[in-house]
Design a protein around this motif. Structure first.
Motif, PDB file in Angstrom:
ATOM      1  N   HIS A   1      14.022 -16.461  29.172  1.00  0.00           N
ATOM      2  CA  HIS A   1      15.240 -16.963  29.843  1.00  0.00           C
ATOM      3  C   HIS A   1      14.923 -17.370  31.278  1.00  0.00           C
ATOM      4  O   HIS A   1      14.648 -16.516  32.125  1.00  0.00           O
TER       5      HIS A   1
ATOM      6  N   HIS B   1      15.614 -20.597  34.554  1.00  0.00           N
ATOM      7  CA  HIS B   1      16.190 -21.834  35.086  1.00  0.00           C
ATOM      8  C   HIS B   1      15.135 -22.290  36.094  1.00  0.00           C
ATOM      9  O   HIS B   1      15.254 -22.021  37.288  1.00  0.00           O
TER      10      HIS B   1
ATOM     11  N   HIS C   1      24.291 -17.466  28.134  1.00  0.00           N
ATOM     12  CA  HIS C   1      24.448 -16.212  28.877  1.00  0.00           C
ATOM     13  C   HIS C   1      25.537 -15.404  28.170  1.00  0.00           C
ATOM     14  O   HIS C   1      26.552 -15.968  27.741  1.00  0.00           O
TER      15      HIS C   1
ATOM     16  N   HIS D   1      20.909 -11.617  28.554  1.00  0.00           N
ATOM     17  CA  HIS D   1      21.432 -10.438  29.266  1.00  0.00           C
ATOM     18  C   HIS D   1      21.934  -9.327  28.343  1.00  0.00           C
ATOM     19  O   HIS D   1      21.239  -8.335  28.195  1.00  0.00           O
TER      20      HIS D   1
ATOM     21  N   ASP E   1      14.970 -14.894  34.240  1.00  0.00           N
ATOM     22  CA  ASP E   1      16.074 -15.641  34.844  1.00  0.00           C
ATOM     23  C   ASP E   1      15.484 -16.517  35.955  1.00  0.00           C
ATOM     24  O   ASP E   1      14.267 -16.580  36.122  1.00  0.00           O
TER      25      ASP E   1
HETATM   26 ZN   LIG Z   1      20.408 -17.229  33.592  1.00  0.00          ZN
END
Ligand SMILES: [Zn+2]
Length: 422
Positions: free
Chosen positions: A58, A60, A204, A241, A292
């Motif tokens: 996961h 970005h 998410h 998450h 993340d």
């Molecule tokens: Zn995220």
């Protein structure tokens, strides 16, 4: 092209650690054992660990420029005041440079596959193409009405332009931001897109207590019920998450294809809470590991995430054996691959699988002595110990030099962009 990796400690993640050789032929692992044959390249792995490349499930990666810009803010204030206003100013070219910085960071810390959701995602695809990374990418779908429709159209265009490009190294899926930021109509249209493309969904899910509260107020439902009713769980789903999972949700999750992506550093840093990984795994739910974006995690070093994931469960359960180092390493490799639906190709070192391999030297003060290799990998190794990285049978980093890119030029470029944006 044949690469022969000689005499390493092979940590396959599916069988016991052994000394031996690995022969890579083109993009695949051709043989594992004691091998003497001609090769275009021979890598001496004596005294080194040879293991599958790590899977960052996961990310970005376009967010690298947010590293350290607003460290002590909680999720909603952080997004609304610090992140979204700057993101609104970012151009495609900014996202390309930011992604390049992340790509270099990932390769230099042992990641070979990443699962990303952002905007201008074709720039991230260009980065993966250039650096040789394996990627699952999605255009983040968020909001409602015309805005959401525009993003869904971009998500489809991304699929048409990039899915299965680079010999299948790049895959595109449907990325939905979150239950609380996407009304039912946006979820419905996103699910229709997943159906049309035959794609998994990356979203998410149950990240904060605030999300639980908002979903209750808005829809009188949990995020789980909301997604189930929206048809999201009819597809392979990658749920980032899963910090606040109630028992009814846990029951629903037992039947899904896919799993939870645990991001311990981000969850702790944003004050979101602690995911009960042990409970999820003991209920047969696959759990991957992710970092993340750097805004909430600061580094993409998966070895940090591995350590933290292990320590967190031990602390939560007041028990030193709440989870083992080997189990957490599985979450970063083969179990992570299962959550992403790519375990038939990557995540372990096995004959006929894709050759995504990292090599770690152990001849270092902080890695000696060696009692147990899983312990060393889970608790002592850090990303900077990775010396060589092979993805899809191609060497992408050698002696810590990332090939095919001018690392310092990218760093200078990102400094310049950061000055303009912030
Ligand atoms: Zn995220």
């Amino acid at each position: 092209m044949r690469i022969l990796i000689k005499n390493g400690y092979i940590v396959s993640m599916v069988s016991a650690v052994r000394r031996g050789d690995i022969l890579v032929e083109n993009d695949r692992i051709a043989r594992i054992g004691n091998i003497d044959c001609e090769a275009d390249r021979v890598i001496d792995a004596t005294g080194k660990i040879v293991m599958p490349g790590l899977i960052n499930a996961h990310t970005h990666v376009g967010m690298s420029l947010f590293r350290g810009c607003a460290d002590e803010h909680e999720l909603m204030t952080w997004l609304e005041n610090d992140i979204w206003p700057v993101e609104n100013k970012m151009t495609a070219s900014d996202v390309y440079s930011a992604s390049m910085l992340s790509g270099i960071e990932m390769i230099k810390s042992g990641t070979t596959t990443f699962n990303d959701q952002y905007f201008f995602e074709e720039e991230t695809a260009r980065m993966a193409e250039k650096l040789g990374l394996r990627a699952i990418l999605s255009r983040c779908i968020i909001g409602e009405g015309e805005e959401a429709l525009k993003r869904i159209a971009e998500a489809e265009a991304l699929y048409n332009n990039w899915h299965n490009k680079c010999d299948g190294r790049i895959k595109i899926c449907v990325g939905i931001h979150a239950p609380y930021t996407c009304p039912p109509d946006t979820i419905r249209r996103s699910v229709e897109l997943a159906d049309r493309l035959g794609s998994p969904i990356h979203i998410h899910y149950l990240e904060t207590k605030d999300e639980v509260k908002q979903m209750k107020e808005k829809y009188n439902m949990t995020s789980t019920e909301y997604l189930r009713k929206g048809g999201v769980f009819n597809y392979h789903v990658m749920l980032a998450h899963g910090v606040h999972i109630d028992d009814v949700s846990l029951h629903t999750l037992k039947d899904i294809s896919g799993g939870i992506i645990h991001n311990p550093v981000s969850n702790m840093k944003l004050g979101s809470g602690f995911a009960d990984v042990r409970k999820l795994r003991s209920n047969g739910i696959n759990v991957a590991l992710g970092t993340d974006g750097q805004g909430s995690t600061n580094t993409l070093d998966m070895f940090e995430e591995i350590k933290l994931a292990a320590y967190l469960q031990k602390g939560m359960y007041h028990s030193a054996n709440a989870i083992s180092g080997e189990d957490v390493l599985k979450m970063a490799t083969i179990e992570g691959a299962r959550v992403l639906g790519i375990d038939s190709e990557v995540g372990s070192l096995e004959e006929n699988k894709k050759a995504d391999i990292i090599i770690i030297g152990m001849d270092k003060a902080h890695l000696q002595p060696v009692h147990d290799i899983y312990s060393l990998l889970a608790y002592s190794v850090n990303g900077a110990d990775v010396e060589t990285s092979i993805i899809d049978g191609k060497i992408v980093m050698e002696n810590r030099n990332v090939l095919n890119v001018d690392e310092h030029a990218i760093i200078r470029d990102c400094e310049r962009i950061t000055e303009t944006l912030f």
